[in-house]
Design a protein around this motif. Structure first.
Motif: not given
Length: 349
Positions: A142-147, A159-169, A269-274
């Motif tokens: 893997p790359v050097e760090a967690d995503a 829990p604790g994560y933001i999940s924002k739809p950004v595109a539909y394929f 979706s775009l997912v990242y911790h708040r």
């Protein structure tokens, strides 16, 4: 004031203990910290005296953590991680431009065809920013760090994560114009079964196919089977056969021609911790990603289906990136009897 100094000393001793535990010995820890072994030994003794317990057993081969030492190491790892994150946040907030690396995970097709070509402007505007793009193709490397940011299909809430739809394929069957001129364009999904199929093992389009051919992927001849989106795309562009691909690729390669109807869209979706969304280096990448998948200027990412035939006004005269040998061919032959000599002649070589 004395209380503050004492806590600073405690933190320093914890850092020394962490180095000893990670490096496996006092001398190795001293080299890592660039101090004398006696300094490491003294700090470790002080920490053990304050805690009134042994954290390590010293042996000829190095050190072995005691049960209390293992417990302490788990806590200290958390402290070290929090300190590192604090330093990154402060550095980012004080910098004139975002500093540091951001790790972004996505599929290999999204990374290769949609993100990497759009990176030029992001990196030019943020010269102190680095991007680690993890496409998940090599789990053991893997790359050097967690995503920190992920682009996820059909994301589940966490829990604790933001999940924002950004595109539909929107997926459909595609081949190149030159391939169809050579072998004939199928007028139905049934006719498409006669053509070599490049199958991506992660795709599950079967359930969304038209009722007439509910098991297209099972019935089609899988001339190529792969877990790489890029391999499928390049194979179709090279004229090997047809494949199920997202319509966005027709905005990049106008040579692609769609057969039949598109299936139900797949949400990305775009997912990242708040907790990290306000960090400058994270904010600038999130803003960039939203621009990359801007549905107002790029209708192929909208929930409602927009046919590739309507992409023209939104591409803005973008030059087509055609594969080598994708020239115009007028002679038609059977797709099941592909003749190498004809393919070579068609390429103009």
């Amino acid at each position: 004031m004395k209380e503050v100094v004492r806590h600073r000393s405690d933190l320093s001793d914890l850092h020394v203990f962490y180095a000893v535990a990670v490096c496996g010995g006092l001398n190795a820890a001293a080299r890592s910290l660039r101090v004398d072994p006696s300094t490491v030994s003294r700090a470790l003794d002080q920490l053990e005296a304050r805690l009134n317990t042994r954290l390590v057993r010293r042996t000829a081969q190095g050190v072995v953590l005691t049960k209390a030492g293992e417990m302490a190491l788990a806590r200290v790892r958390t402290i070290e991680s929090q300190i590192a994150e604090l330093e990154r946040e402060v550095l980012d907030s004080e910098a004139t431009s975002p500093v540091g690396a951001v790790t972004l995970s996505c599929s290999d097709g999204v990374g290769a065809y949609l993100l990497t070509p759009a990176l030029t402007q992001l990196l030019r505007e943020n010269p102190k920013l680095d991007l680690r793009l993890d496409c998940g193709l090599w789990p053991n490397n893997p790359v050097e760090a967690d995503a920190e940011i992920s682009l996820v299909f059909n994301a589940e809430p966490a829990p604790g994560y933001i999940s924002k739809p950004v595109a539909y394929f929107h997926y459909g069957l595609f081949g190149t114009r030159s391939y169809f001129e050579l072998y004939g364009k199928p007028e139905s999904v049934e006719e498409a079964l006669r053509h070599p199929f490049l199958h991506h093992t992660a795709q599950t389009l079967t359930s969304n196919m038209t009722r007439k051919v509910p098991a297209f992927q099972d019935l089609a001849r899988r001339r190529i089977e792969t877990n790489s989106s890029a391999a499928v795309v390049e194979g179709v562009l090279a004229g090997i056969g047809i494949a199920g691909m997202p319509t966005v690729l027709a905005s990049i390669y106008p040579e692609l021609v769609m057969i039949g109807d598109a299936v139900e869209p797949v949400e990305m979706s775009l997912v990242y911790h708040r907790d990290i969304e306000r960090i400058p280096r994270i904010k600038v990448v999130l803003k960039w990603l939203e621009a990359v998948f801007d549905q107002k200027t790029k209708p192929w990412y909208r929930r409602e289906f927009v046919s590739p035939s309507e992409f023209g006004p939104f591409i803005g005269g973008q030059a087509s990136n055609l594969p080598l040998g994708a020239g115009k061919v007028t002679e038609r032959v059977s797709a099941q009897t592909q003749v190498p000599k004809r393919r070579i002649a068609a390429s103009g070589v």
